[in-house]
Design an enzyme around this catalytic site. Sequence first.
Site, PDB file in Angstrom:
ATOM      1  N   HIS A  67       0.859  -1.181   0.000  1.00 48.32           N
ATOM      2  CA  HIS A  67       0.000   0.000   0.000  1.00 48.32           C
ATOM      3  C   HIS A  67       0.892   1.226   0.000  1.00 48.32           C
ATOM      4  O   HIS A  67       1.693   1.421   0.910  1.00 48.32           O
ATOM      5  CB  HIS A  67      -0.932   0.020   1.212  1.00 48.32           C
ATOM      6  CG  HIS A  67      -1.906   1.151   1.165  1.00 48.32           C
ATOM      7  ND1 HIS A  67      -1.975   2.115   2.134  1.00 48.32           N
ATOM      8  CD2 HIS A  67      -2.846   1.486   0.237  1.00 48.32           C
ATOM      9  CE1 HIS A  67      -2.915   2.994   1.822  1.00 48.32           C
ATOM     10  NE2 HIS A  67      -3.453   2.628   0.673  1.00 48.32           N
ATOM     11  N   ASP A  88       1.166   5.431  -0.414  1.00 48.31           N
ATOM     12  CA  ASP A  88       0.620   6.788  -0.469  1.00 48.31           C
ATOM     13  C   ASP A  88       1.767   7.702  -0.876  1.00 48.31           C
ATOM     14  O   ASP A  88       2.871   7.591  -0.316  1.00 48.31           O
ATOM     15  CB  ASP A  88       0.091   7.240   0.890  1.00 48.31           C
ATOM     16  CG  ASP A  88      -0.961   6.299   1.450  1.00 48.31           C
ATOM     17  OD1 ASP A  88      -1.832   5.882   0.681  1.00 48.31           O
ATOM     18  OD2 ASP A  88      -0.897   5.990   2.653  1.00 48.31           O
ATOM     19  N   LYS A 106       5.720   3.021   6.743  1.00 47.08           N
ATOM     20  CA  LYS A 106       4.515   3.257   7.544  1.00 47.08           C
ATOM     21  C   LYS A 106       4.538   2.462   8.844  1.00 47.08           C
ATOM     22  O   LYS A 106       4.071   2.937   9.884  1.00 47.08           O
ATOM     23  CB  LYS A 106       3.266   2.864   6.746  1.00 47.08           C
ATOM     24  CG  LYS A 106       2.991   3.687   5.517  1.00 47.08           C
ATOM     25  CD  LYS A 106       1.692   3.205   4.881  1.00 47.08           C
ATOM     26  CE  LYS A 106       1.408   3.926   3.589  1.00 47.08           C
ATOM     27  NZ  LYS A 106       0.132   3.499   2.983  1.00 47.08           N
TER      28      LYS A 106
END
Length: 392
Positions: A17, A19, A66
């Site tokens: 994932h 971003d 993250k």
Amino acid sequence: MFQIGEALMGQGAELAHVDLMIGDKGGPVGQAFANGLTQLSVGHTPLLSVIRPNLPPKPSTLIIPKVTVKNMEQAGKIFGPAQAAVAKAVADSVEEGVISKDQVEEIVIVASVFIHPDAQDYNKIYRYNYGATKLAIKRALGGFPDINTVLEESNKSTHAIMGFKVTRLWDPPYLQVAFDNPDIEFVQSAISQIPKSDHVIIEAGTPLIKRYGMDVISRIREVRPDAFIVADLKTLDTGNLEARMVADAAGDAIVVSALAPISTIDKLIEEAHKTGIYAVMDTLNQQDPISVLKQLKVMPDVIELHRGIDIEATEHAWGNIAEIKKIAPKILVAVAGGVRLDKVPVALGQGADILVVGRAITNSKDVREVAEQFINSLNKPEIDQFRVMTDF
């Protein structure tokens, strides 16, 4: 320039994932880039992406983990397959023209990357993060998603990690199955027999709630976690308090009586909207629901034209649906009391959005069969039934 992109790709522990922000070196993204390189954080140390040691891509890209990196084994997954994957995705985006060569010295990228501590397969870590980064860049520079896509998809989507769908009422008509039998074992058994459908609502009826309280909502969710659950409190006082009670119990809608004081109805609707649930106004024994609507500060989400169980032998009172929708075009109109299969075309023809059916389904010998007949009578396909979907 200040563009935002996001993408999820893969499966299992290696799922990626990403971003990211893309922007000018002299703008907020450039400032974030500089801050990341100079203000390090334990467990989230930023690092430059590199295709291989000594070969960073252009535009320069900063990777921020993250998930807290706790040991060197976890660090190796970032300083390795993820680092190389992000860098190669940036370089390939330039080669393919997604990022203009004329901009590579003027912009920077800041990418937040998710690596699960249990991820083991370096091949998958690389490939998933490469794909996610490349897609996130393309989305960022293409302005994806536009607001129309957001609004269209927001009511269809299920978050992959959350694992269940939060249903909203945006695609009428619906069948609302009302459970007034105050026996939770009976209710759970009957709900388990109702076919799963995007167009089915479950109502916790007043007698059921009076016996079990708000906990009945959780008991219903044990059987149907993603159900849209209406709590039929028929509130007459303390509207804001009862709306908050339903919201705290994870209900989706609360029913207020149209006989309640206008101030009570207003407070209930305001509190319902504040907490993200629907407000339903039940017109049982209210002779002039139109006048009530005209006095409200805020419209309810649903108005239920209701004929009570004790007077169901009389003719239905669905004739003023058109007038209601003139006053409040976005309101959903539910009809309750005496709704039988042969009455469905009449109700839908008059503009009903929700058909509330109780004992005709719940007391039938074959709950599944009768419920299916009502669902089929709506003549409404399942949402995305014929859609072959990856991410969009």
